[in-house]
Write a protein that holds these residues in place. Structure first.
Motif, PDB file in Angstrom:
ATOM      1  N   ASP A  61       0.837  -1.207   0.000  1.00 48.63           N
ATOM      2  CA  ASP A  61       0.000   0.000   0.000  1.00 48.63           C
ATOM      3  C   ASP A  61       0.873   1.259   0.000  1.00 48.63           C
ATOM      4  O   ASP A  61       1.978   1.265   0.539  1.00 48.63           O
ATOM      5  CB  ASP A  61      -0.881   0.024   1.249  1.00 48.63           C
ATOM      6  CG  ASP A  61      -1.863  -1.134   1.313  1.00 48.63           C
ATOM      7  OD1 ASP A  61      -2.206  -1.692   0.246  1.00 48.63           O
ATOM      8  OD2 ASP A  61      -2.285  -1.485   2.432  1.00 48.63           O
ATOM      9  N   ASP A  62       0.317   2.329  -0.577  1.00 46.33           N
ATOM     10  CA  ASP A  62       0.932   3.666  -0.521  1.00 46.33           C
ATOM     11  C   ASP A  62       2.343   3.701  -1.102  1.00 46.33           C
ATOM     12  O   ASP A  62       3.234   4.362  -0.568  1.00 46.33           O
ATOM     13  CB  ASP A  62       0.943   4.188   0.920  1.00 46.33           C
ATOM     14  CG  ASP A  62      -0.449   4.206   1.534  1.00 46.33           C
ATOM     15  OD1 ASP A  62      -1.375   4.708   0.866  1.00 46.33           O
ATOM     16  OD2 ASP A  62      -0.606   3.697   2.660  1.00 46.33           O
ATOM     17  N   VAL A  63       2.560   2.990  -2.195  1.00 42.97           N
ATOM     18  CA  VAL A  63       3.874   2.931  -2.847  1.00 42.97           C
ATOM     19  C   VAL A  63       3.895   3.885  -4.035  1.00 42.97           C
ATOM     20  O   VAL A  63       2.911   4.045  -4.740  1.00 42.97           O
ATOM     21  CB  VAL A  63       4.195   1.483  -3.292  1.00 42.97           C
ATOM     22  CG1 VAL A  63       5.422   1.432  -4.191  1.00 42.97           C
ATOM     23  CG2 VAL A  63       4.382   0.593  -2.080  1.00 42.97           C
ATOM     24  N   HIS A  64       5.067   4.494  -4.239  1.00 39.53           N
ATOM     25  CA  HIS A  64       5.300   5.384  -5.379  1.00 39.53           C
ATOM     26  C   HIS A  64       6.466   4.812  -6.179  1.00 39.53           C
ATOM     27  O   HIS A  64       7.550   4.599  -5.623  1.00 39.53           O
ATOM     28  CB  HIS A  64       5.654   6.787  -4.867  1.00 39.53           C
ATOM     29  CG  HIS A  64       6.104   7.716  -5.941  1.00 39.53           C
ATOM     30  ND1 HIS A  64       5.261   8.624  -6.521  1.00 39.53           N
ATOM     31  CD2 HIS A  64       7.311   7.875  -6.545  1.00 39.53           C
ATOM     32  CE1 HIS A  64       5.928   9.320  -7.429  1.00 39.53           C
ATOM     33  NE2 HIS A  64       7.169   8.874  -7.461  1.00 39.53           N
ATOM     34  N   ILE A  65       6.248   4.547  -7.466  1.00 43.77           N
ATOM     35  CA  ILE A  65       7.313   4.101  -8.368  1.00 43.77           C
ATOM     36  C   ILE A  65       7.474   5.179  -9.427  1.00 43.77           C
ATOM     37  O   ILE A  65       6.570   5.425 -10.222  1.00 43.77           O
ATOM     38  CB  ILE A  65       7.002   2.725  -8.994  1.00 43.77           C
ATOM     39  CG1 ILE A  65       6.862   1.666  -7.892  1.00 43.77           C
ATOM     40  CG2 ILE A  65       8.082   2.339  -9.998  1.00 43.77           C
ATOM     41  CD1 ILE A  65       6.468   0.293  -8.381  1.00 43.77           C
ATOM     42  N   GLY A  66       8.621   5.841  -9.403  1.00 45.97           N
ATOM     43  CA  GLY A  66       8.857   7.011 -10.238  1.00 45.97           C
ATOM     44  C   GLY A  66       9.054   6.709 -11.705  1.00 45.97           C
ATOM     45  O   GLY A  66       9.246   5.563 -12.129  1.00 45.97           O
ATOM     46  N   ALA A  67       9.053   7.775 -12.474  1.00 44.20           N
ATOM     47  CA  ALA A  67       9.199   7.686 -13.931  1.00 44.20           C
ATOM     48  C   ALA A  67      10.561   7.131 -14.307  1.00 44.20           C
ATOM     49  O   ALA A  67      11.565   7.412 -13.664  1.00 44.20           O
ATOM     50  CB  ALA A  67       9.008   9.071 -14.551  1.00 44.20           C
ATOM     51  N   GLY A  68      10.575   6.324 -15.342  1.00 44.72           N
ATOM     52  CA  GLY A  68      11.815   5.815 -15.895  1.00 44.72           C
ATOM     53  C   GLY A  68      12.427   4.643 -15.158  1.00 44.72           C
ATOM     54  O   GLY A  68      13.539   4.230 -15.481  1.00 44.72           O
ATOM     55  N   CYS A  69      11.724   4.094 -14.172  1.00 47.64           N
ATOM     56  CA  CYS A  69      12.265   2.926 -13.464  1.00 47.64           C
ATOM     57  C   CYS A  69      12.274   1.712 -14.390  1.00 47.64           C
ATOM     58  O   CYS A  69      11.461   1.613 -15.305  1.00 47.64           O
ATOM     59  CB  CYS A  69      11.434   2.613 -12.219  1.00 47.64           C
ATOM     60  SG  CYS A  69      11.646   3.815 -10.892  1.00 47.64           S
ATOM     61  N   LEU A  70      13.193   0.801 -14.137  1.00 44.31           N
ATOM     62  CA  LEU A  70      13.293  -0.455 -14.880  1.00 44.31           C
ATOM     63  C   LEU A  70      13.202  -1.580 -13.858  1.00 44.31           C
ATOM     64  O   LEU A  70      14.024  -1.642 -12.937  1.00 44.31           O
ATOM     65  CB  LEU A  70      14.624  -0.537 -15.632  1.00 44.31           C
ATOM     66  CG  LEU A  70      14.890  -1.848 -16.352  1.00 44.31           C
ATOM     67  CD1 LEU A  70      13.980  -1.980 -17.575  1.00 44.31           C
ATOM     68  CD2 LEU A  70      16.347  -1.941 -16.767  1.00 44.31           C
ATOM     69  N   ILE A  71      12.198  -2.435 -14.008  1.00 38.79           N
ATOM     70  CA  ILE A  71      11.980  -3.518 -13.048  1.00 38.79           C
ATOM     71  C   ILE A  71      11.970  -4.843 -13.795  1.00 38.79           C
ATOM     72  O   ILE A  71      11.153  -5.071 -14.681  1.00 38.79           O
ATOM     73  CB  ILE A  71      10.675  -3.307 -12.263  1.00 38.79           C
ATOM     74  CG1 ILE A  71      10.739  -1.971 -11.512  1.00 38.79           C
ATOM     75  CG2 ILE A  71      10.429  -4.467 -11.301  1.00 38.79           C
ATOM     76  CD1 ILE A  71       9.470  -1.587 -10.787  1.00 38.79           C
ATOM     77  N   ASP A  72      12.913  -5.712 -13.413  1.00 37.57           N
ATOM     78  CA  ASP A  72      13.093  -7.034 -14.002  1.00 37.57           C
ATOM     79  C   ASP A  72      12.213  -8.020 -13.235  1.00 37.57           C
ATOM     80  O   ASP A  72      12.344  -8.160 -12.031  1.00 37.57           O
ATOM     81  CB  ASP A  72      14.578  -7.386 -13.874  1.00 37.57           C
ATOM     82  CG  ASP A  72      14.912  -8.838 -14.163  1.00 37.57           C
ATOM     83  OD1 ASP A  72      14.089  -9.547 -14.764  1.00 37.57           O
ATOM     84  OD2 ASP A  72      16.024  -9.252 -13.786  1.00 37.57           O
ATOM     85  N   LEU A  73      11.311  -8.701 -13.934  1.00 38.48           N
ATOM     86  CA  LEU A  73      10.383  -9.626 -13.286  1.00 38.48           C
ATOM     87  C   LEU A  73      10.704 -11.094 -13.558  1.00 38.48           C
ATOM     88  O   LEU A  73       9.831 -11.944 -13.449  1.00 38.48           O
ATOM     89  CB  LEU A  73       8.939  -9.306 -13.703  1.00 38.48           C
ATOM     90  CG  LEU A  73       8.421  -7.955 -13.221  1.00 38.48           C
ATOM     91  CD1 LEU A  73       7.002  -7.712 -13.720  1.00 38.48           C
ATOM     92  CD2 LEU A  73       8.501  -7.837 -11.712  1.00 38.48           C
ATOM     93  N   GLU A  74      11.950 -11.411 -13.865  1.00 39.57           N
ATOM     94  CA  GLU A  74      12.333 -12.815 -14.008  1.00 39.57           C
ATOM     95  C   GLU A  74      12.211 -13.528 -12.662  1.00 39.57           C
ATOM     96  O   GLU A  74      11.750 -14.649 -12.571  1.00 39.57           O
ATOM     97  CB  GLU A  74      13.773 -12.926 -14.522  1.00 39.57           C
ATOM     98  CG  GLU A  74      14.248 -14.345 -14.728  1.00 39.57           C
ATOM     99  CD  GLU A  74      13.563 -15.066 -15.872  1.00 39.57           C
ATOM    100  OE1 GLU A  74      13.517 -16.311 -15.829  1.00 39.57           O
ATOM    101  OE2 GLU A  74      13.083 -14.417 -16.816  1.00 39.57           O
ATOM    102  N   GLY A  75      12.629 -12.862 -11.606  1.00 46.35           N
ATOM    103  CA  GLY A  75      12.476 -13.364 -10.239  1.00 46.35           C
ATOM    104  C   GLY A  75      11.471 -12.494  -9.504  1.00 46.35           C
ATOM    105  O   GLY A  75      11.019 -11.466 -10.023  1.00 46.35           O
ATOM    106  N   PRO A  76      11.121 -12.861  -8.269  1.00 46.50           N
ATOM    107  CA  PRO A  76      10.132 -12.084  -7.525  1.00 46.50           C
ATOM    108  C   PRO A  76      10.674 -10.723  -7.085  1.00 46.50           C
ATOM    109  O   PRO A  76      11.835 -10.608  -6.684  1.00 46.50           O
ATOM    110  CB  PRO A  76       9.815 -12.973  -6.323  1.00 46.50           C
ATOM    111  CG  PRO A  76      10.991 -13.877  -6.185  1.00 46.50           C
ATOM    112  CD  PRO A  76      11.566 -14.055  -7.553  1.00 46.50           C
TER     113      PRO A  76
END
Length: 168
Positions: A61-76
């Motif tokens: 809850d109440d999380v902010h993920i800023g512009a231009g982030c790169l998130i790899d979802l191969e793992g959790p």
């Protein structure tokens, strides 16, 4: 069939990126299989390695993920309640020196997908990189441009490459 499914996830990721409102983007990712909490804002960012779709993403809850982030979802990837990722943060949930093309480096450095955990109330500074297997405990501040590898103890400020706790 898995190539087709991966392609569909990539198209869904592209469509999620063009959604204008960050809360709408968060809801869209929830519909695509991510576990998204309340009052989450996800600005335009990239999700890569979608072989498992968005099911490896868990956002509190109440999380902010800023512009231009790169998130790899191969793992959790888990991001705790009240945490903020500043613009251009990179979260790498796996490492792979080239298994798909038979790189000899895989003999020395085996591919792994250990994931990343970011605790509650954390602030990750702009352009920081968090590597696979890292655990950022609660209420940690990671300075801009820092490189995180391993565990960061709660209630500390970490800066630099590699990230180290600052003197109090």
């Amino acid at each position: 069939m898995s190539d087709l499914r991966a392609g569909l996830y990539m198209v869904a990721e592209l469509l999620a990126r063009i959604l204008i409102h960050p809360r709408l983007r968060a809801r869209c990712l929830a519909m695509l299989g991510a576990r998204i909490g309340r009052n989450v804002r996800i600005y335009e960012c990239r999700f890569i390695n979608l072989r498992n779709g968005f099911s490896n993403l868990r956002v509190g809850d109440d999380v902010h993920i800023g512009a231009g982030c790169l998130i790899d979802l191969e793992g959790p990837v888990a991001i705790g309640n009240g945490s903020a990722l500043s613009p251009r943060v990179t979260v790498l949930s796996h490492s792979d020196p080239g298994l798909a093309h038979g790189s000899p480096l895989c003999e020395r450095w085996e591919p792994e997908a250990r994931g990343v955990v970011i605790g509650d109330g954390c602030w990750i500074g702009a352009c920081a990189t968090i590597l696979s297997g890292s655990i950022v405990e609660d209420r940690v501040v990671v300075g801009a441009g820092a490189l995180v590898r391993g565990s960061l103890a709660a209630d500390e400020v970490y800066v630099g490459v590699p990230a180290r706790a600052t003197a109090r």
